[in-house]
Design an enzyme around this catalytic site. Structure first.
Site, PDB file in Angstrom:
ATOM      1  N   SER A  37      -6.979  16.687  45.191  1.00  0.00           N
ATOM      2  CA  SER A  37      -6.208  17.922  45.042  1.00  0.00           C
ATOM      3  C   SER A  37      -6.122  18.745  46.320  1.00  0.00           C
ATOM      4  CB  SER A  37      -6.828  18.790  43.951  1.00  0.00           C
ATOM      5  OG  SER A  37      -8.180  19.058  44.249  1.00  0.00           O
ATOM      6  N   ASP A 325      -8.381  29.328  43.198  1.00  0.00           N
ATOM      7  CA  ASP A 325      -8.810  29.165  41.807  1.00  0.00           C
ATOM      8  C   ASP A 325     -10.267  28.722  41.794  1.00  0.00           C
ATOM      9  OD1 ASP A 325      -8.877  26.463  42.359  1.00  0.00           O
ATOM     10  OD2 ASP A 325      -7.272  25.897  40.981  1.00  0.00           O
ATOM     11  N   HIS A 328     -10.356  25.611  44.379  1.00  0.00           N
ATOM     12  CA  HIS A 328      -9.531  25.339  45.563  1.00  0.00           C
ATOM     13  C   HIS A 328      -9.353  26.539  46.489  1.00  0.00           C
ATOM     14  CE1 HIS A 328      -8.229  22.439  42.421  1.00  0.00           C
ATOM     15  NE2 HIS A 328      -8.439  21.615  43.428  1.00  0.00           N
TER      16      HIS A 328
END
Ligand code: NAG
Ligand code: NAG
Ligand code: NAG
Ligand code: NAG
Length: 359
Positions: A37, A325, A328
């Site tokens: 990610s 978040d 991240h």
């Protein structure tokens, strides 16, 4: 007459803009991105069943037109900023998007492809239940791009292009999260050993496909992200996860030194995102961060108990947060990381930085 000249020039500009985008300014012919990610630019958004996705608000709130793109960020991510630093506009698009285009448009793959898929890891089991593209499949997709390119351009030209291109890989965090989530009883040294031998196999496969310039991004202090701080009663970093990240970096450093001596022509940069991030957390003000503990978007303690969704709490000063978040970094933090990988000194990136690798 004059008008004809102007419009001819105009069309020439359009032609160049469409067919040779940014060619003159890039330092490498193409950039290929693999990983999780931290580098996903929309792969998982193309997978209807994937559970690891970021294709809804407030993701993308600071992206052009506030558009959620599948990036796990309020704006761009590190893959975008690195691509930008070597002269592209942003990261190349996801393989799954490019391969869905009509055949002529697939030529865009020649300038690079992003294969990264959120929740993937070095181990096949990592991310399996989230329905993502595991790393071996990302590499198989890369092989298919290369074989198509070879069919069009021939072996020699393709290999020459690949040997000059940048291969960025950012992976490993999800395997370590998985260790803790499953309450694994495997001794940590043994687990790291398994991850590194898997990494070795993957790097050799990518080398054998023709890659020579590897930009490797190690695991950041994942114990400091908001979701992991919840395991520490004081709100401090979750030290056991950080110890794993340090051990991983050190083992990866050893592996890269070894394979560099085994594989002729291989060059690499290893980015120590652990050191970079701890450096910011310990002294945030020079970097203009005021909050390096909580997530900007989320809910509960440190905004780290729940993911970022349209109903989550959202901070207003997003540029001042390290974390977007629960897992991240923000757009601002990703930009800082990319600048450090690109131009940083040996404390942060060894044995050369990404600029020297690309040159
Ligand atoms: C490679 O070429 C084949 C045949 O032209 C095509 O079907 C396939 O989709 C291409 N793959 C990629 C990754 O572009
Ligand atoms: C791991 O341990 C925690 C706390 O002891 C427990 O809540 C959790 O269910 C366990 N997870 C698994 C997958 O066994
Ligand atoms: C919790 O954080 C403190 C620093 O605030 C640290 O000294 C301690 O080792 C951490 N504990 C765990 C279990 O990670
Ligand atoms: C921090 O903010 C100041 C004032 O806006 C600016 O001049 C400086 O370049 C910023 N520093 C960083 C590292 O972004």
């Amino acid at each position: 007459m004059a008008k004809g000249f102007v419009s001819a020039a105009f069309f020439l500009v359009i032609y160049l803009a469409i067919f040779v985008p940014h060619f003159a300014s890039t330092t490498v012919p193409a950039i290929f991105v693999l990983g999780d990610s931290t580098a996903d630019v929309g792969t998982n958004s193309m997978l209807p069943e994937s559970l690891a996705r970021a294709d809804f608000p407030f993701y993308g709130i600071d992206f052009p037109n506030s558009r959620p793109t599948g990036r796990f960020s309020n704006g761009f991510n590190s893959a975008d900023f690195l691509a930008k630093l070597v002269g592209f506009k942003r990261s190349p698009q996801p393989f799954l998007y490019l391969s869905s285009l009509k055949s002529g448009l697939r030529r865009r793959m020649f300038r690079g492809v992003n294969f990264a898929s959120a929740a993937s890891g070095l181990l096949d089991i990592t991310g399996k239940t989230e329905k993502i593209v595991p790393l071996p499949e990302q590499i198989a997709q890369l092989a298919s791009v290369i074989s198509n390119r070879t069919a069009v351009m021939g072996q020699a030209a393709t290999q020459a292009m690949l040997s000059e291109s940048l291969f960025c890989i950012s992976i490993g965090s999800n395997d370590i999260f998985g260790y803790f989530l499953t309450n694994s009883t495997v001794p940590p040294e043994q687990y790291i050993g398994t991850l590194i031998s898997s990494y070795e196999g993957h790097l050799k496969t990518i080398y054998n496909l023709g890659a020579r310039k590897f930009g490797i991004i190690s695991v950041p202090p994942i114990g400091c992200c908001p979701s992991q701080r919840l395991y520490n009663a004081t709100g401090g970093c979750f030290e056991p996860a950080n110890a794993f990240a340090r051990a991983f970096h050190s083992a990866l450093d050893t592996l890269l030194t070894k394979i560099c001596s085994e594989l002729p022509g291989l060059k690499y940069s290893l980015g120590n995102t652990y050191e970079m991030t701890v450096n910011v957390i310990e002294n945030p003000s020079p970097f203009n961060f005021t909050n390096v503990e909580a997530a900007c978007c989320g809910s509960g303690r440190l905004n780290g108990e729940q993911p970022c969704t349209p109903k989550a709490d959202l901070c207003s000063n997003r540029n001042e947060y390290l974390f977007w978040d629960l897992y991240h970094p923000t757009h601002a933090a990703s930009k800082l990381a990319a600048l450090t990988l690109y131009g940083g000194g040996p404390r942060f990136v060894t044995p050369i930085n990404f600029a020297q690798l690309a040159a």
